[in-house]
Design a protein around this motif. Structure first.
Motif, PDB file in Angstrom:
ATOM      1  N   THR A  53       3.586   8.169   0.932  1.00  0.00           N
ATOM      2  CA  THR A  53       2.299   8.061   1.211  1.00  0.00           C
ATOM      3  C   THR A  53       1.738   6.583   1.321  1.00  0.00           C
ATOM      4  O   THR A  53       2.269   5.725   0.600  1.00  0.00           O
ATOM      5  CB  THR A  53       1.351   8.941   0.068  1.00  0.00           C
ATOM      6  N   ASP A  54       1.209   6.338   2.771  1.00  0.00           N
ATOM      7  CA  ASP A  54       0.547   4.880   2.661  1.00  0.00           C
ATOM      8  C   ASP A  54      -0.834   5.066   2.359  1.00  0.00           C
ATOM      9  O   ASP A  54      -1.540   5.721   2.977  1.00  0.00           O
ATOM     10  CB  ASP A  54       1.022   4.561   4.070  1.00  0.00           C
ATOM     11  N   LEU A  55      -1.259   4.330   1.197  1.00  0.00           N
ATOM     12  CA  LEU A  55      -2.621   3.988   0.834  1.00  0.00           C
ATOM     13  C   LEU A  55      -3.414   3.464   2.030  1.00  0.00           C
ATOM     14  O   LEU A  55      -4.822   3.500   1.711  1.00  0.00           O
ATOM     15  CB  LEU A  55      -2.691   3.507  -0.446  1.00  0.00           C
ATOM     16  N   ILE A  56      -3.021   2.945   3.056  1.00  0.00           N
ATOM     17  CA  ILE A  56      -3.583   2.120   4.110  1.00  0.00           C
ATOM     18  C   ILE A  56      -4.942   2.983   4.542  1.00  0.00           C
ATOM     19  O   ILE A  56      -5.871   2.338   4.715  1.00  0.00           O
ATOM     20  CB  ILE A  56      -2.924   1.541   5.056  1.00  0.00           C
ATOM     21  N   ALA A  57      -4.903   4.071   4.620  1.00  0.00           N
ATOM     22  CA  ALA A  57      -5.797   4.852   5.368  1.00  0.00           C
ATOM     23  C   ALA A  57      -6.950   4.997   4.092  1.00  0.00           C
ATOM     24  O   ALA A  57      -8.309   5.175   4.572  1.00  0.00           O
ATOM     25  CB  ALA A  57      -5.353   6.518   5.548  1.00  0.00           C
ATOM     26  N   SER A  58      -6.677   4.928   2.940  1.00  0.00           N
ATOM     27  CA  SER A  58      -7.902   4.950   1.887  1.00  0.00           C
ATOM     28  C   SER A  58      -8.300   3.599   1.648  1.00  0.00           C
ATOM     29  O   SER A  58      -7.899   2.595   2.312  1.00  0.00           O
ATOM     30  CB  SER A  58      -6.949   5.224   0.510  1.00  0.00           C
ATOM     31  N   SER A  59      -9.270   3.338   0.742  1.00  0.00           N
ATOM     32  CA  SER A  59      -9.831   2.019   0.504  1.00  0.00           C
ATOM     33  C   SER A  59     -10.561   2.057  -0.691  1.00  0.00           C
ATOM     34  O   SER A  59     -10.864   2.990  -1.318  1.00  0.00           O
ATOM     35  CB  SER A  59     -10.692   1.630   1.622  1.00  0.00           C
ATOM     36  N   ILE A  60     -10.693   0.859  -1.568  1.00  0.00           N
ATOM     37  CA  ILE A  60     -11.474   0.751  -2.633  1.00  0.00           C
ATOM     38  C   ILE A  60     -12.903  -0.155  -2.359  1.00  0.00           C
ATOM     39  O   ILE A  60     -12.453  -1.399  -1.749  1.00  0.00           O
ATOM     40  CB  ILE A  60     -10.347   0.053  -3.819  1.00  0.00           C
ATOM     41  N   LYS A 107       5.575   0.916   4.729  1.00  0.00           N
ATOM     42  CA  LYS A 107       5.990   2.316   5.136  1.00  0.00           C
ATOM     43  C   LYS A 107       6.842   2.299   6.442  1.00  0.00           C
ATOM     44  O   LYS A 107       7.939   2.996   6.484  1.00  0.00           O
ATOM     45  CB  LYS A 107       4.765   3.232   5.725  1.00  0.00           C
ATOM     46  N   VAL A 108       6.446   1.270   7.313  1.00  0.00           N
ATOM     47  CA  VAL A 108       7.421   1.299   8.604  1.00  0.00           C
ATOM     48  C   VAL A 108       8.932   1.136   8.253  1.00  0.00           C
ATOM     49  O   VAL A 108       9.840   1.438   8.912  1.00  0.00           O
ATOM     50  CB  VAL A 108       7.019   0.410   9.698  1.00  0.00           C
ATOM     51  N   TYR A 109       9.315   0.264   7.230  1.00  0.00           N
ATOM     52  CA  TYR A 109      10.533   0.118   6.798  1.00  0.00           C
ATOM     53  C   TYR A 109      11.299   1.340   5.834  1.00  0.00           C
ATOM     54  O   TYR A 109      12.231   1.215   6.202  1.00  0.00           O
ATOM     55  CB  TYR A 109      10.333  -1.279   5.772  1.00  0.00           C
ATOM     56  N   SER A 110      10.309   1.965   5.365  1.00  0.00           N
ATOM     57  CA  SER A 110      10.890   3.281   4.748  1.00  0.00           C
ATOM     58  C   SER A 110      11.024   4.261   5.957  1.00  0.00           C
ATOM     59  O   SER A 110      12.256   4.769   5.910  1.00  0.00           O
ATOM     60  CB  SER A 110       9.911   3.831   3.858  1.00  0.00           C
ATOM     61  N   ASP A 111      10.383   4.124   6.941  1.00  0.00           N
ATOM     62  CA  ASP A 111      10.679   5.156   8.227  1.00  0.00           C
ATOM     63  C   ASP A 111      11.909   4.389   8.966  1.00  0.00           C
ATOM     64  O   ASP A 111      12.668   5.334   9.378  1.00  0.00           O
ATOM     65  CB  ASP A 111       9.424   5.043   9.214  1.00  0.00           C
ATOM     66  N   TYR A 112      12.052   3.135   9.025  1.00  0.00           N
ATOM     67  CA  TYR A 112      13.238   2.634   9.682  1.00  0.00           C
ATOM     68  C   TYR A 112      14.265   3.069   8.876  1.00  0.00           C
ATOM     69  O   TYR A 112      15.567   3.532   9.577  1.00  0.00           O
ATOM     70  CB  TYR A 112      13.079   1.111   9.596  1.00  0.00           C
ATOM     71  N   ALA A 113      14.456   3.049   7.458  1.00  0.00           N
ATOM     72  CA  ALA A 113      15.425   3.421   6.730  1.00  0.00           C
ATOM     73  C   ALA A 113      15.726   4.973   7.216  1.00  0.00           C
ATOM     74  O   ALA A 113      17.122   5.405   7.609  1.00  0.00           O
ATOM     75  CB  ALA A 113      15.113   3.545   5.202  1.00  0.00           C
ATOM     76  N   LYS A 114      14.753   5.909   7.044  1.00  0.00           N
ATOM     77  CA  LYS A 114      15.126   7.198   7.507  1.00  0.00           C
ATOM     78  C   LYS A 114      15.940   7.211   8.920  1.00  0.00           C
ATOM     79  O   LYS A 114      16.769   7.798   9.126  1.00  0.00           O
ATOM     80  CB  LYS A 114      13.907   7.949   7.451  1.00  0.00           C
ATOM     81  N   ARG A 124      10.988   0.800  -5.008  1.00  0.00           N
ATOM     82  CA  ARG A 124       9.898   1.023  -5.863  1.00  0.00           C
ATOM     83  C   ARG A 124       8.449   1.231  -5.142  1.00  0.00           C
ATOM     84  O   ARG A 124       8.219   0.708  -4.009  1.00  0.00           O
ATOM     85  CB  ARG A 124       9.753  -0.265  -6.833  1.00  0.00           C
ATOM     86  N   ASP A 125       7.677   2.159  -5.978  1.00  0.00           N
ATOM     87  CA  ASP A 125       6.263   2.233  -5.041  1.00  0.00           C
ATOM     88  C   ASP A 125       5.486   0.799  -4.841  1.00  0.00           C
ATOM     89  O   ASP A 125       5.678   0.053  -5.745  1.00  0.00           O
ATOM     90  CB  ASP A 125       5.557   2.905  -6.161  1.00  0.00           C
ATOM     91  N   PHE A 126       4.805   0.754  -4.203  1.00  0.00           N
ATOM     92  CA  PHE A 126       3.947  -0.362  -3.898  1.00  0.00           C
ATOM     93  C   PHE A 126       4.572  -1.777  -3.604  1.00  0.00           C
ATOM     94  O   PHE A 126       4.176  -2.738  -4.015  1.00  0.00           O
ATOM     95  CB  PHE A 126       3.034  -0.516  -4.988  1.00  0.00           C
ATOM     96  N   SER A 127       5.712  -1.651  -3.215  1.00  0.00           N
ATOM     97  CA  SER A 127       6.589  -2.780  -3.137  1.00  0.00           C
ATOM     98  C   SER A 127       7.244  -2.883  -1.476  1.00  0.00           C
ATOM     99  O   SER A 127       8.138  -3.823  -1.398  1.00  0.00           O
ATOM    100  CB  SER A 127       7.837  -2.750  -4.199  1.00  0.00           C
ATOM    101  N   ASN A 128       6.921  -1.960  -0.800  1.00  0.00           N
ATOM    102  CA  ASN A 128       7.462  -1.953   0.483  1.00  0.00           C
ATOM    103  C   ASN A 128       6.691  -1.509   1.554  1.00  0.00           C
ATOM    104  O   ASN A 128       5.428  -0.975   1.270  1.00  0.00           O
ATOM    105  CB  ASN A 128       8.720  -0.856   0.449  1.00  0.00           C
ATOM    106  N   THR A 186       0.792  -1.256  -0.053  1.00  0.00           N
ATOM    107  CA  THR A 186       0.068   0.018   0.051  1.00  0.00           C
ATOM    108  C   THR A 186       0.918   1.230   0.305  1.00  0.00           C
ATOM    109  O   THR A 186       0.477   2.309   0.010  1.00  0.00           O
ATOM    110  CB  THR A 186      -0.655  -0.050   1.493  1.00  0.00           C
ATOM    111  N   TYR A 187       1.981   1.089   0.118  1.00  0.00           N
ATOM    112  CA  TYR A 187       2.895   2.334   0.215  1.00  0.00           C
ATOM    113  C   TYR A 187       3.808   2.791  -0.951  1.00  0.00           C
ATOM    114  O   TYR A 187       4.450   2.160  -1.539  1.00  0.00           O
ATOM    115  CB  TYR A 187       4.083   2.053   1.366  1.00  0.00           C
ATOM    116  N   SER A 188       3.617   4.267  -1.379  1.00  0.00           N
ATOM    117  CA  SER A 188       4.178   4.489  -2.386  1.00  0.00           C
ATOM    118  C   SER A 188       5.487   5.322  -1.671  1.00  0.00           C
ATOM    119  O   SER A 188       5.377   6.489  -1.050  1.00  0.00           O
ATOM    120  CB  SER A 188       3.437   5.573  -3.109  1.00  0.00           C
ATOM    121  N   ILE A 189       6.893   4.957  -2.159  1.00  0.00           N
ATOM    122  CA  ILE A 189       8.012   5.730  -1.454  1.00  0.00           C
ATOM    123  C   ILE A 189       8.263   7.103  -2.093  1.00  0.00           C
ATOM    124  O   ILE A 189       8.620   7.834  -1.521  1.00  0.00           O
ATOM    125  CB  ILE A 189       9.115   4.798  -1.524  1.00  0.00           C
TER     126      ILE A 189
END
Ligand SMILES: [Ca+2]
Ligand SMILES: [Ca+2]
Ligand SMILES: [Ca+2]
Ligand SMILES: [Ca+2]
Ligand SMILES: [Ca+2]
Ligand SMILES: [Ca+2]
Ligand SMILES: [Ca+2]
Ligand SMILES: [Ca+2]
Ligand SMILES: [Ca+2]
Ligand SMILES: [Ca+2]
Ligand SMILES: [Ca+2]
Ligand SMILES: [Ca+2]
Lengths: 316, 316, 316, 316, 316, 316
Positions: free
Chosen positions: C76-83, D194-201, D188-192, C69-72
């Motif tokens: 932005t994490d889409l997890i707050a959104s939904s479809i 968020k908590v791990y991108s945060d961890y990276a930061k 890449r987007d939609f491949s990770n 769900t996450y776009s680096i």
């Protein structure tokens, strides 16, 4: 590499209680050989239809690794036995006649230097049987042939030269064998030309179509053949074209079709032949690993080699 | 069959507004031909590695059916044009030298009877280019060659005879072309032997590795080549070995690898060459449909034929 | 099952730090919906050529599980959104007209009850776009269409009825859209009939062939289109036929070929369109999972859905 | 076998002017090594999803046979160079922790005995990088890492233990590297998560998503990284997870997707890194030959090894 | 093309002693036909599950090329015989009812103009049998049916219309046949609904599950059926749904499973039926070449056609 | 969704007269269960060779959808019966010992809470049988095992730990079973190590190689075994390793080969065992759906589950 116990060029798990059948293959070192030999003949450019049978020697050897040395049905471990692996005969890229010459002369040389060795040839397409049997005849004398095949392989040579459709005609016309010493088993409907069945009759070839195999059983047929051949020839040569099998059991032959043999039948046949002292050579041909499913047909070939070795050890 | 309106030997849906590109192919009826011709050369037994390129003429023709005759980018419908389909040259089953002879003599005969016709040859492997260009040279005189290829194809003939690794060396040594009239585009790292790059230099062959294509662009390179060749040769022949493409774009060549051309580049190149009046013949080789994914590579070949036909119609 | 902590009907490893994109899909429970919706339209029997596009809704949903769900890039994490996942529309086995009616009436009902919801339709073949857009037009008024496609899909209806070659002609002739509100991007050479390009012109359809996409860039083209459409229509509908891609990037479409878009281009396009408030619906069609390699094309579709959701959240 | 000139255990055609890249591999004989080394690490059971990456060392070595030793772009023949092939590390069948220990201790032993040797590791899945880099750190001191990957691989260890999703977190938490010495390219987007991108930061890891690669170019990014790392670490280690590539270019990775690098980019990157003296080791991981198409991804790996060797020879 | 002896539109090797079975097919030229006919019915859109059975007529005809005209078991060359190939019936793209109408009316027209011709229909899915038998009944009167199938195909028509699950129910309810004249052989466990087995009983249909085939043998069953039908009907029609075979022997049917017939059984059955004068038509249905392995199932179909032709020639 | 009659999350055609076998599976809701249960055990990382058997529970359940609930041979509709589906046991990603512990403890808990329930376990590889039978023994007492397998699975534990080659040795050495209560059927030549056949003898294991199955028939063998076991054990457990089948009938096992059982034999065997009251559990293992052709082997597994359920309902 004493302090590097896990570094190896063969990083496959090895169970201490299991011998892989591939361990039975001993690389030839120029010595005179007795017992069984293995010779790869990776030639398939003479095939009438596109064929990757040249990959079969490599694949069948690899499939030896999928089997072990132990027969539970005979309670015998083949690990005491061995097969001398002579390697493969290198083919010419563009001169197919030269390739056939290389087969004939290589095998003649091998048979002369190891006259009691019984070779198994891994084809390649069926065109290899002509130069092989010529070499046999020159070294060992009169040859009888038991051919498992859906096809006669008695086609004329004018149309396309020495292909995988012609080997037994080449042998008869060349005088390397007599027609009456050729026995064809498993010949199938809608897979041959009438003129070649006529040629078989005119030349005294004995033909057992699949209907005979179903009705009489493979064992009865083989016993008849051996009884007859033993009186007339020096040695018997077995030529196993895997397309004798029903397509369900050997999906990797170029010319597959329904209505052939099943795996039990062919194992029974090879088991019987392997114990027969007059059987002095065998080829396994027409397996195209690029067409196969999960190397099923090469697995059957490897299993056939092991079955032959098992029976060979029981010859008296 | 007036009362059987739906019975047909071509039971495919036909949209009245769409012309399939395959409709452009007109079977040759022995007449003298102008314009474009198509000749299948289904030979791949001379290949160094196992190749089913002999299936490509049939597959590329079939893929012509997957495209239409209309170019929206040029707003031109090719339906007014046509390509004369001469059919295929029948190959010998076991005598590869004879197959090469059949190619050379057939094409020489065709070129003589239709001297202004521009043929596109569908290989087959690259070995076919040697007999083709020999025929061209005898009929049309001095030939310049623009070769798209990851490989030089300048190997020696001693090791394996006239294979798909040797055609341009054969042509140079035979005197059919001069080295300086050969331009090789897209030659790739780790895909050739140094001695053959040296041979290219020594013989005046001009080589553009992929790095040149990336840096200068294909159009600039081709314009240079044409400018030079036009002064020196009678005709230009284009030889398109599909393995010049990156493996992502042409997965069906025997010798695939990374770092080659993309589909846009090759279409741009063919478009440019097709408009050039001195370009009098082209081959498309080294597509093995048995290895391809969804006939992608044959689709690219069919698209290339159409692109060539489009530009050809714009020659003045 | 407190004392059976490992027994589950979803026995897949779950990393506590990762949300699978499939978690974004919330099953519809008959409530009025805002935001994005997902509706499967598993219909491919109307296809001119054999198509398994009916399997795509299931496969694309499964591929949602291959992404997170996450776009680096947007942090932005889409997890707050939904479809909201409305499920699929059940098709009739043998009455294709009835299947099209089910699509039209189901979507009309959904749009009426959730007028601000923006649906993404997972085809199915392109024939589904006709009934979908008819429903849109009735509920939302004047519709402009941005179509990504190698083909016009403006074929006549007499020859084969409402197939995947006809949807946009049906819409124009039915009056559901005006030709001048239809923009076609990525139309390719040798993939269409001239009469249909003529039809496009006569009806005011704007066509951008691939050459335009290469030269102007997708972003510039889309900005032009949106600027024009915004003044003229109520809503914009995006129709993404995956065969607009080069065959290297979307090998799983029935009508693949060279010379199309790459993955970066299409992601850029969807990203731009997703942020545009007038874009009120999108379909993704012509993916046949039975032809694909490793579901590459369905992966691209799932990635496109996520890209759309990402931009959608940024609308103001 | 003087009178058996064609009998061989390597019955492949050999052109006298061509050196196969596989000839560059020299089997290690326990001697101290300088220059490049090759070590297979056939471990993929720690993978989160089913993976046959354990077959990659064998397949990549085989693909070395599909390339030659000569770079036309550099006009350099690598045949004077060599790569010492240490073989593969044997893995335990059921104890994965033991497999990781075998990797770590084997490599530590090798690095100690050949401290100036630069090894290339053929994975295997990405879990192998943790024990490898630990060994490097112990032998060579402070390590900087340049990781090409669609994924952070910074997952927590509680959920599933040391898998292919965790190696860089293991290294940071174990203290084998510092977060600020880790550079991740191609995320890449939609491949990770968020908590791990945060961890990276939070841990000072520098991340270049694909958008950065497209915008700045790979060369500019790498020059920046090297400039920074050179001041801070003893050695640089390159970790190449092939899923950094777009799925069109590397279809054989377990986690494929759209929007990644193309073959030109990665070759450019490796070429640059190979010339950099501080780069002392590299792994190529996450290739599953059982999923690939025609070993495309392993071909790219073999090409990468050769590109590295080419640049390595130019170090001063 | 006298001086172009090798240029041909059929560049396949032709052995002068072999007749391909495809040579037996003579294109229909609007004449009245006696003997056997062949009619392709490429319809599979009515199938309940996705089916490419529409490709089977083309594939089975191609497989005729893989067989010859000679039966060694009967020592008979079929080359004196022939099969009139009427071509295929063109289907409508989107109107399946219209497709069924085209089948019915085309066949009725053919049967009326060639009343003594015995057609073999190549499906297509099983839905084609309903319109075919309706045409037969109108032209020839009372029809008895011997159906080989794992399934009853007696489903209700309300749920999905006239699909491949309903043909025999359609025929009974339409009055085209009587239930007691329908014999179903090879019906399998876990492949049917109880209500349809009940329907069979209530309507007097005779059902032989696979257990009967194993226990009584196919020949005994068929002799019983023929004895009964001969007294009651004008003609017997044979409907061969290839999924009656065990999945090992016919892997290319949509609905495969274990526990069916083997290739010997079905050949025996067809051989017997072909000699029976009252048998006046046969269809072979439910082969999907897109799912098959090496066209095994189409090979069996071609072999069945030849077996039928062989027996047909022996009718008195 | 009353006004949306066609919107559904299960958009598959449903014939009102047919019950899919998958409808028999009722999700467990923590209640005490009687009758049959189904438990997935998706573990294959302990396999000696690469195995995707972890995908089999999902695939076999999906194949339940390919069959119906009705047995025509018994004229019985299973729809009145049901199988409680407990779901799958979640495996650890990297700790295989922990995975085995989870199996053992989960099953022990289930058996304790539902002591009269008879579970069918869907593997997974054969390593799962050790923890399963340990749980059985603790809950139910003395266990006899009837194992269908080409292999003994009696390998030593030192070489590779508890793999798919060791389960029965583990059970004997752990004391969970006695060797004399283990019966192995279908053991094959060239598939085992002699020391393990010796181990079988020394430990009183009874072994029926394939030759016994062919000669005596499976029914006679099973009746003997049951007669003996009934006197000695509390319950009988059946372990079905699908590689007991000939490769033609079960092409999706990791270790396929010729000379095994056919589909009729195994169905006969399961039918017999299912009616035997002492049989209290069964596993089906060693199916790797990633290697299979069209899920043939999983289809056979689903058919076996249904056959078992059919016989189970006839127990008295
Ligand atoms: Ca033969
Ligand atoms: Ca044969
Ligand atoms: Ca070339
Ligand atoms: Ca080349
Ligand atoms: Ca479209
Ligand atoms: Ca399209
Ligand atoms: Ca990684
Ligand atoms: Ca990765
Ligand atoms: Ca049927
Ligand atoms: Ca059926
Ligand atoms: Ca086992
Ligand atoms: Ca086993």
């Amino acid at each position: 590499m004493e302090n590097l116990p896990y570094l190896t060029h063969e990083a496959k798990f090895k169970d201490s209680g299991i011998h892989r059948a591939s361990e039975l293959l001993k690389r030839w070192g120029n010595e005179t050989v007795e017992g069984l030999g293995l010779i790869g003949v990776p030639l398939s450019k003479p095939s009438i239809s596109h064929s990757g049978a040249s990959f079969a020697p490599e694949t069948i050897r690899k499939m030896m690794n999928a089997f072990t040395t132990y027969s539970i049905q005979q309670d015998t471990d083949l690990i005491a036995s061995s097969i001398t692996d002579f390697g493969d005969i290198l083919m010419h890229v563009t001169n197919l006649e030269e390739s056939h010459r290389r087969i004939e002369s290589s095998i003649e040389t091998i048979l002369q230097s190891s006259p009691s060795m019984k070779p198994i040839f891994l084809g390649g397409d069926h065109s290899i049987t002509a130069p092989i049997v010529k070499a046999f005849q020159r070294v060992h004398g009169k040859v009888g042939i038991i051919q498992f095949d859906a096809h006669h392989d008695l086609c004329n040579l004018e149309d396309g030269g020495p292909s995988n459709g012609t080997p037994f005609r080449q042998l008869i016309e060349h005088g390397a064998i007599q027609g009456k010493h050729l026995y064809q088993i498993g010949i199938r409907d809608f897979s041959n030309g009438k003129v070649y069945s006529d040629y078989a009759k005119e030349n005294g070839v004995t033909v057992y179509p699949m209907s005979d195999v179903y009705q009489r059983g493979i064992t009865a047929i083989l016993k008849d053949i051996i009884a007859k051949l033993q009186k007339e020839v020096e040695i018997i040569y077995v030529s196993l074209d895997m397309d004798v099998m029903d397509q369900a059991y050997a999906p990797g032959c170029p010319a597959i079709g329904p209505g052939g043999m099943d795996s039990q039948m062919i194992i029974e046949a090879i088991s019987l032949l392997s114990k027969e002292p007059s059987v002095c050579g065998m080829d396994i041909v027409e397996i195209d690993p690029t067409l196969d499913f999960r190397d099923m047909t090469s697995r059957l070939a490897a299993y056939s080699v092991l079955t032959f070795l098992m029976g060979f050890g029981r010859r008296n």
